[in-house]
Structures are given as C-alpha cells and as structure tokens.
Design an enzyme around this catalytic site. Structure first.
Site, PDB file in Angstrom:
ATOM      1  N   ASP A  14     -52.458  -5.605  76.944  1.00 42.05           N
ATOM      2  CA  ASP A  14     -51.760  -6.533  76.027  1.00 42.05           C
ATOM      3  C   ASP A  14     -51.897  -6.215  74.528  1.00 42.05           C
ATOM      4  O   ASP A  14     -52.154  -7.119  73.719  1.00 42.05           O
ATOM      5  CB  ASP A  14     -52.257  -7.976  76.259  1.00 42.05           C
ATOM      6  CG  ASP A  14     -51.934  -8.512  77.647  1.00 42.05           C
ATOM      7  OD1 ASP A  14     -51.340  -7.781  78.456  1.00 42.05           O
ATOM      8  OD2 ASP A  14     -52.294  -9.682  77.921  1.00 42.05           O
ATOM      9  N   LYS A 112     -46.668  -9.091  83.072  1.00 42.21           N
ATOM     10  CA  LYS A 112     -47.319 -10.203  83.767  1.00 42.21           C
ATOM     11  C   LYS A 112     -47.020 -11.493  83.025  1.00 42.21           C
ATOM     12  O   LYS A 112     -46.696 -11.466  81.832  1.00 42.21           O
ATOM     13  CB  LYS A 112     -48.831  -9.969  83.859  1.00 42.21           C
ATOM     14  CG  LYS A 112     -49.508  -9.876  82.505  1.00 42.21           C
ATOM     15  CD  LYS A 112     -50.976  -9.537  82.643  1.00 42.21           C
ATOM     16  CE  LYS A 112     -51.675  -9.439  81.312  1.00 42.21           C
ATOM     17  NZ  LYS A 112     -51.728 -10.667  80.535  1.00 42.21           N
ATOM     18  N   CYS A 157     -57.716 -11.806  78.832  1.00 44.59           N
ATOM     19  CA  CYS A 157     -57.010 -10.888  79.728  1.00 44.59           C
ATOM     20  C   CYS A 157     -57.829  -9.652  80.084  1.00 44.59           C
ATOM     21  O   CYS A 157     -57.761  -9.170  81.218  1.00 44.59           O
ATOM     22  CB  CYS A 157     -55.644 -10.535  79.147  1.00 44.59           C
ATOM     23  SG  CYS A 157     -54.559 -11.997  79.106  1.00 44.59           S
TER      24      CYS A 157
END
Ligand SMILES: [Zn+2]
Length: 203
Positions: A14, A112, A157
């Site tokens: 990310d 995601k 994450c």
C-alpha cells in the site's frame, strides 16, 4: 539479510498517495520510505505490490455511517471495524502508487478492499477473516517460500499481512526501516510484539 533466492518474494504493502503526507489517511513519514523500498526491491527478482482499492461508500469509511467520525470503532456484521476517512477510492489520484515508487519489475499488483461491505487490511484475507484474496494460493503455485514485507502501515496492513503470511506457512520477514506506522493507542508496539510472537522476523 539472508541471501535472496528464487524462492524469495518482496511484498510491498500500500505505498499509495493517500497513505503519504498530503493524502487522505496520511501515515507520518509515509513517503520517507519510498527510496528505501526502491533500493530493497532491486535486491529481489520477484516483487508483488498491494493496492488498497475501495469503491465509493465503502463500509470502512466514516462518511458511510451517518453521525460517525473517522477513527471511531463500529460493529459490522464481521466484527469491530475502525472507521477511516475516505481513502484510496478506485481510480482516484489518492489510490495511485506514490509517484517515486520505482519497481518496474513488480510481477503482480494485488488490489484489496474492493468488496463494498468488507475492509481488507491483510493482503491474504479480508477483515471478515473468511474471504481470501487468493494471494496465498498464487504464492504457493509460484513456488515462493519466503516472504519479505515492507510498506504502509506497520501496525495495520503490514501487520495483518505478515501475520497471515506466517500463518499460511511462509517464512516471513518485515523490514522495519522500510515501513511506517499510524500508531493509535500504542498500536505499533502491540503489532511488533504480536508479529514476534507469531514467528515473524523483524529486521
Ligand atoms: Zn483502506
């Protein structure tokens, strides 16, 4: 670090504009790790990037729940969910990778968080802890045995992805100077403790 082999994969979590300073859900110094990640990625033949990728009105957005504020917790059908500012909305500049991220040899971009009703911190399993992203099967079929993680955020994450990688049976390492965290109520320290307890190597 051990010698990187063909069984090694770097999983970059990310590194997107919304998680960097100036973004909707900025992680402090989130952009500072980009050069470190670029250097790290040059040591790996195989790299996978993840990209948080929400539809508008996603269940993890405070704005979706009238009267709720970002960073409050809410009960969703699958359990407790922290509410976030709107971030990483599909196709927006905030959802794009940081412009200085330079990993042209990345083999897969795994998106995601695209199910409207389920958040997904982990690259492996969504927050209902049932819905698989398919990444574990992909990595197994490709023959990878060791996964090294970096990116954003250490305590969300990256943390959930590392725990799930270890649970799935991969030898798992997190390179901490290539990660930055959000740190709400001691969440970084807790994440580091839990990763160590799960057998994740922290570098
Ligand atoms: Zn998100």
């Amino acid at each position: 670090m051990q010698k990187v082999t063909d069984r090694d994969l770097l999983l970059v979590i990310d590194v997107q504009n919304d998680f960097c300073p100036g973004g909707a859900l900025a992680v402090p110094e989130g952009d500072a790790i980009v050069p470190t990640i670029n250097r790290l990625a040059r040591d790996f033949t195989h790299v996978v990037l993840t990209q948080d990728w929400h539809p508008p009105g996603h269940a993890s957005f405070a704005s979706t729940h009238p009267g709720r504020q970002p960073f409050e917790a809410i009960e969703l059908p699958y359990g407790t969910q922290i509410l976030w500012p709107d971030h990483c909305v599909q196709g927006t500049p905030g959802a794009a990778f940081h412009p200085d991220l330079d990993i042209p040899h990345a083999e897969l971009v795994l998106r995601k968080g695209y199910h409207p009703a389920i958040d997904s911190y982990s690259a492996f399993q969504e927050n209902d802890r049932k819905t698989a992203t398919g990444l574990a099967a992909y990595l197994r079929e490709r023959g990878f045995g060791r996964i090294t993680l970096c990116g954003l955020a250490t305590d969300f994450c990256v943390f959930f992805s590392a725990i799930d990688a270890a649970k799935a049976g991969f030898a798992t390492t997190v390179v901490l100077d290539a990660c930055r965290g959000i740190d709400r109520d001691g969440s970084i320290a807790r994440a580091l403790d839990e990763m160590r307890a799960a057998g994740v190597t922290l570098l």
